[in-house]
Design a protein around this motif. Sequence first.
Motif, PDB file in Angstrom:
ATOM      1  N   CYS A  14      58.396  62.833  40.428  1.00  0.00           N
ATOM      2  CA  CYS A  14      59.839  63.076  40.492  1.00  0.00           C
ATOM      3  C   CYS A  14      60.277  63.314  41.941  1.00  0.00           C
ATOM      4  O   CYS A  14      61.256  62.735  42.415  1.00  0.00           O
ATOM      5  CB  CYS A  14      60.179  64.275  39.618  1.00  0.00           C
ATOM      6  N   LYS A  15      59.543  64.151  42.631  1.00  0.00           N
ATOM      7  CA  LYS A  15      59.858  64.479  44.024  1.00  0.00           C
ATOM      8  C   LYS A  15      59.815  63.229  44.910  1.00  0.00           C
ATOM      9  O   LYS A  15      60.697  63.004  45.734  1.00  0.00           O
ATOM     10  CB  LYS A  15      58.850  65.518  44.522  1.00  0.00           C
ATOM     11  N   GLY A  57      60.599  71.325  37.807  1.00  0.00           N
ATOM     12  CA  GLY A  57      60.947  69.928  37.536  1.00  0.00           C
ATOM     13  C   GLY A  57      62.424  69.659  37.728  1.00  0.00           C
ATOM     14  O   GLY A  57      62.824  68.657  38.333  1.00  0.00           O
ATOM     15  N   ASP A  87      57.423  75.531  35.072  1.00  0.00           N
ATOM     16  CA  ASP A  87      57.318  74.090  35.307  1.00  0.00           C
ATOM     17  C   ASP A  87      58.644  73.386  35.011  1.00  0.00           C
ATOM     18  O   ASP A  87      59.014  72.432  35.693  1.00  0.00           O
ATOM     19  CB  ASP A  87      56.207  73.486  34.438  1.00  0.00           C
ATOM     20  N   ILE A  93      55.720  66.312  38.421  1.00  0.00           N
ATOM     21  CA  ILE A  93      56.624  66.934  39.395  1.00  0.00           C
ATOM     22  C   ILE A  93      56.572  66.188  40.725  1.00  0.00           C
ATOM     23  O   ILE A  93      57.599  65.925  41.356  1.00  0.00           O
ATOM     24  CB  ILE A  93      56.280  68.425  39.569  1.00  0.00           C
ATOM     25  N   THR A 124      57.295  68.677  28.908  1.00  0.00           N
ATOM     26  CA  THR A 124      56.503  69.856  29.242  1.00  0.00           C
ATOM     27  C   THR A 124      55.870  70.428  27.987  1.00  0.00           C
ATOM     28  O   THR A 124      56.354  70.205  26.877  1.00  0.00           O
ATOM     29  CB  THR A 124      57.366  70.954  29.904  1.00  0.00           C
ATOM     30  N   LEU A 147      54.628  65.917  32.449  1.00  0.00           N
ATOM     31  CA  LEU A 147      54.326  66.805  33.570  1.00  0.00           C
ATOM     32  C   LEU A 147      52.882  66.670  34.030  1.00  0.00           C
ATOM     33  O   LEU A 147      52.609  66.556  35.230  1.00  0.00           O
ATOM     34  CB  LEU A 147      54.605  68.249  33.146  1.00  0.00           C
TER      35      LEU A 147
END
Length: 232
Positions: free
Chosen positions: A67-68, A94, A90, A64, A83, A56
């Motif tokens: 990932c996005k 996520g 979070d 995050i 995490t 993370l």
Amino acid sequence: MENKQKILIVEDEQSIQKLLKFTLEQANYLTVLASDGEQAIQLVLDETPDLIILDLMLPKIDGIEVCKMLRKQDIETPIIMLTAKGEEMDKIIGLEMGADDYMTKPFSPREVTARVKAVLRRSGEKTSQTESVLKTGQLVVYPERFEVYLNERQLEFTRKEFDLLVYFMRHLNRVLTRDQLLQAVWNYDFAGDTRIVDVHVSHLRDKIEENTRKPRYIKTMRGVGYKFEGQI
């Protein structure tokens, strides 16, 4: 020659990176290493890994956001998010961004291999399955094409929202507990983190219900869970 599956490890702490590399190579996986978010995105494109273990907290671009960005590019490689203990929000963010699972630090080598195997297995099952259309009323879902239509208008969903909707539609008119949904959609075999389910149900309602206060499809069964009502 054996065709080994490749795992991209994205972790800036050298001790954890080395532990993950050793553990996964002992379990007969190939590993590729990245220490920041920018390098991770480039390696996903260059190496096409079978799974990503993504911390993370990363330099340059956090986990995050990585990932996005991958999901926005329609890269559906399974992601396990790492995490720190107690970072519940979070974890939820996520998973909403498209992560498939998470591990909380500190973790054991046995947990690493178990989660990797489970996520890869689920990913392989999704890829190999050919499924029929799921339909109730004006809501139509094509599981193998990752498409949803309501009143002939295509809707957009995150991966987990889509998985949850598909599971609901395969179990029409059945009362499902939050723990059942956690196990089926997120593969959690223990009670807890049920807020993740509630958040995703709320997002589904926003997208498919005309009136979220009086939902037609997803009914709350107080003290139990949810029921997706429809015509089979």
